[in-house]
Design a protein around this motif. Sequence first.
Motif, PDB file in Angstrom:
ATOM      1  N   LEU A  83       0.813  -1.220   0.000  1.00  0.00           N
ATOM      2  CA  LEU A  83       0.000   0.000   0.000  1.00  0.00           C
ATOM      3  C   LEU A  83       0.847   1.271   0.000  1.00  0.00           C
ATOM      4  N   ILE A  84       2.112   1.149  -0.383  1.00  0.00           N
ATOM      5  CA  ILE A  84       2.988   2.321  -0.418  1.00  0.00           C
ATOM      6  C   ILE A  84       3.041   2.914  -1.812  1.00  0.00           C
ATOM      7  N   SER A  85       3.320   2.079  -2.809  1.00  0.00           N
ATOM      8  CA  SER A  85       3.449   2.544  -4.182  1.00  0.00           C
ATOM      9  C   SER A  85       2.910   1.485  -5.124  1.00  0.00           C
ATOM     10  N   GLY A  86       2.498   1.922  -6.296  1.00  0.00           N
ATOM     11  CA  GLY A  86       2.046   0.988  -7.307  1.00  0.00           C
ATOM     12  C   GLY A  86       3.219   0.330  -8.005  1.00  0.00           C
ATOM     13  N   PRO A  87       2.960  -0.742  -8.758  1.00  0.00           N
ATOM     14  CA  PRO A  87       4.031  -1.424  -9.466  1.00  0.00           C
ATOM     15  C   PRO A  87       4.537  -0.628 -10.657  1.00  0.00           C
ATOM     16  N   LEU A  92       9.781 -10.887 -16.001  1.00  0.00           N
ATOM     17  CA  LEU A  92      10.542 -10.991 -14.760  1.00  0.00           C
ATOM     18  C   LEU A  92       9.843 -10.143 -13.714  1.00  0.00           C
ATOM     19  N   ALA A  93       9.360 -10.773 -12.657  1.00  0.00           N
ATOM     20  CA  ALA A  93       8.689 -10.071 -11.570  1.00  0.00           C
ATOM     21  C   ALA A  93       9.654  -9.883 -10.410  1.00  0.00           C
ATOM     22  N   LEU A  94       9.818  -8.636  -9.980  1.00  0.00           N
ATOM     23  CA  LEU A  94      10.674  -8.301  -8.854  1.00  0.00           C
ATOM     24  C   LEU A  94       9.806  -7.742  -7.737  1.00  0.00           C
ATOM     25  N   PRO A  95       9.568  -8.484  -6.665  1.00  0.00           N
ATOM     26  CA  PRO A  95       8.754  -7.985  -5.557  1.00  0.00           C
ATOM     27  C   PRO A  95       9.362  -6.733  -4.939  1.00  0.00           C
ATOM     28  N   ALA A  96       8.554  -6.023  -4.183  1.00  0.00           N
ATOM     29  CA  ALA A  96       8.996  -4.754  -3.613  1.00  0.00           C
ATOM     30  C   ALA A  96      10.165  -4.940  -2.659  1.00  0.00           C
ATOM     31  N   GLY A  97      10.147  -5.999  -1.844  1.00  0.00           N
ATOM     32  CA  GLY A  97      11.249  -6.241  -0.919  1.00  0.00           C
ATOM     33  C   GLY A  97      11.336  -5.163   0.148  1.00  0.00           C
ATOM     34  N   VAL A  98      12.533  -5.004   0.669  1.00  0.00           N
ATOM     35  CA  VAL A  98      12.790  -4.048   1.743  1.00  0.00           C
ATOM     36  C   VAL A  98      13.619  -2.906   1.195  1.00  0.00           C
ATOM     37  N   ALA A  99      13.226  -1.685   1.490  1.00  0.00           N
ATOM     38  CA  ALA A  99      13.979  -0.537   1.015  1.00  0.00           C
ATOM     39  C   ALA A  99      15.362  -0.521   1.627  1.00  0.00           C
ATOM     40  N   PRO A 124      17.420   1.413  -8.567  1.00  0.00           N
ATOM     41  CA  PRO A 124      17.714   1.975  -7.243  1.00  0.00           C
ATOM     42  C   PRO A 124      16.581   2.846  -6.691  1.00  0.00           C
ATOM     43  N   ALA A 125      16.009   3.703  -7.536  1.00  0.00           N
ATOM     44  CA  ALA A 125      14.913   4.559  -7.078  1.00  0.00           C
ATOM     45  C   ALA A 125      13.662   3.740  -6.790  1.00  0.00           C
ATOM     46  N   TRP A 126      13.360   2.775  -7.642  1.00  0.00           N
ATOM     47  CA  TRP A 126      12.190   1.930  -7.415  1.00  0.00           C
ATOM     48  C   TRP A 126      12.334   1.140  -6.120  1.00  0.00           C
ATOM     49  N   ARG A 127      13.537   0.657  -5.850  1.00  0.00           N
ATOM     50  CA  ARG A 127      13.753  -0.084  -4.603  1.00  0.00           C
ATOM     51  C   ARG A 127      13.607   0.841  -3.398  1.00  0.00           C
ATOM     52  N   ALA A 128      14.139   2.044  -3.504  1.00  0.00           N
ATOM     53  CA  ALA A 128      14.036   2.985  -2.397  1.00  0.00           C
ATOM     54  C   ALA A 128      12.580   3.314  -2.080  1.00  0.00           C
ATOM     55  N   GLU A 129      11.724   3.313  -3.112  1.00  0.00           N
ATOM     56  CA  GLU A 129      10.302   3.603  -2.931  1.00  0.00           C
ATOM     57  C   GLU A 129       9.476   2.338  -2.669  1.00  0.00           C
ATOM     58  N   ARG A 130      10.181   1.194  -2.584  1.00  0.00           N
ATOM     59  CA  ARG A 130       9.529  -0.102  -2.348  1.00  0.00           C
ATOM     60  C   ARG A 130       8.488  -0.390  -3.422  1.00  0.00           C
ATOM     61  N   ARG A 131       8.843  -0.169  -4.653  1.00  0.00           N
ATOM     62  CA  ARG A 131       7.952  -0.471  -5.766  1.00  0.00           C
ATOM     63  C   ARG A 131       8.275  -1.854  -6.342  1.00  0.00           C
ATOM     64  N   PRO A 132       7.290  -2.721  -6.479  1.00  0.00           N
ATOM     65  CA  PRO A 132       7.520  -3.948  -7.231  1.00  0.00           C
ATOM     66  C   PRO A 132       7.673  -3.618  -8.710  1.00  0.00           C
ATOM     67  N   VAL A 133       8.365  -4.456  -9.435  1.00  0.00           N
ATOM     68  CA  VAL A 133       8.691  -4.162 -10.836  1.00  0.00           C
ATOM     69  C   VAL A 133       8.400  -5.396 -11.681  1.00  0.00           C
ATOM     70  N   LEU A 134       7.861  -5.167 -12.864  1.00  0.00           N
ATOM     71  CA  LEU A 134       7.712  -6.227 -13.845  1.00  0.00           C
ATOM     72  C   LEU A 134       8.457  -5.813 -15.108  1.00  0.00           C
ATOM     73  N   VAL A 135       9.364  -6.674 -15.556  1.00  0.00           N
ATOM     74  CA  VAL A 135      10.091  -6.472 -16.805  1.00  0.00           C
ATOM     75  C   VAL A 135       9.530  -7.464 -17.818  1.00  0.00           C
ATOM     76  N   ALA A 136       9.181  -6.993 -19.011  1.00  0.00           N
ATOM     77  CA  ALA A 136       8.582  -7.870 -20.013  1.00  0.00           C
ATOM     78  C   ALA A 136       9.171  -7.582 -21.386  1.00  0.00           C
ATOM     79  N   ASP A 137       9.362  -8.645 -22.158  1.00  0.00           N
ATOM     80  CA  ASP A 137       9.797  -8.488 -23.544  1.00  0.00           C
ATOM     81  C   ASP A 137       9.182  -9.608 -24.378  1.00  0.00           C
ATOM     82  N   LEU A 138       8.990  -9.303 -25.649  1.00  0.00           N
ATOM     83  CA  LEU A 138       8.308 -10.210 -26.560  1.00  0.00           C
ATOM     84  C   LEU A 138       9.114 -10.335 -27.841  1.00  0.00           C
ATOM     85  N   ASP A 139       9.322 -11.537 -28.287  1.00  0.00           N
ATOM     86  CA  ASP A 139       9.907 -11.781 -29.602  1.00  0.00           C
ATOM     87  C   ASP A 139       8.753 -12.173 -30.518  1.00  0.00           C
TER      88      ASP A 139
END
Length: 304
Positions: A218-222, A296-303, A272-287
């Motif tokens: 509930l801190i930041s969106g993905p 690639l899903a990266l959970p928010a984790g700990v700042a 680095p900024a996304w981690r500091a804000e505790r934002r989860p990240v999704l990286v996607a690519d298509l061939d």
Amino acid sequence: MPGASAPPVERHGRPRNGLRVARVVARDFDGHSETSLDPDLRVFVSDLARPYGLELREDLLRRGVGHSYGEMAEELLAQALPAGEPVDLLILAFSSPDVRPGRSAAVHLSRFCPGAPLAFAVCDQGPAAAFTALRIASDYSRSGACRRAVVLAVEQTSLHHRPAAPVVLPDRHRAVALVCEQTDGDEALVRQSSGAVADSAPAQVRSEWAALGPQAALISGPELALGPQAALSGPEPEREAGLGRDPLGPVVEAGPGQPFTGVWTQLAERLPAWRAERRPVLVADLDRRLGRLSTLALPAGVAP
């Protein structure tokens, strides 16, 4: 979605853990490698192109253009592992060919990487290669034999023959290092699917992206980082129906100039900024040519 990383392996009642992406480092390289003038390059390319009736790029061979992945990654490893941290596994991922035939660049690089890691390459998968390398590294970690892994995504600008079909080459020589460490919590998850996925890719990516929402605490969106072929850059109605206007959050699109490393460069610049804000990240690519979608899903984790 098929192709997800395997579940943790149980040992003595405790699950083995996968890897988290600890940091990402990207670097551009100017000029060319001296190996681009090696006569063996002409022999190697000729042998590969002749059976298919493909023409050599004599102009490029005479000028000596292109860069060696071994030389590029040697310098990047020193930057990505400044404290000499030992590495257990090194995977080199690439799409466009190297300019030094006759040498395994991955095995060569293991000599320059602290820990003398097991090393091999993943290629011939288009932009999916780096995702595959991350999935292999995570699964290998669950065996208990890997506490730190490095995935190197590399591309160089030159193709020394005329291809049978149009191909997109990068604007610059670039290498990206993803340093991954064993974790007991915020594990990276790679999913890959093959087949006719191009039309359904927006829905699949949106589903993966939405699943990250609750992990934002509930801190930041993905955040969503898209590779060049996954990004929808068509007319406005198409974008409204696709990812470009999805209400879930901001979208970062890699430009077409770096078809293999572009999305990883975006991750290197912004993680680095996304981690500091505790934002989860999704990286996607298509061939789109091979019909392979990777996320690639990266959970928010700990700042930090």
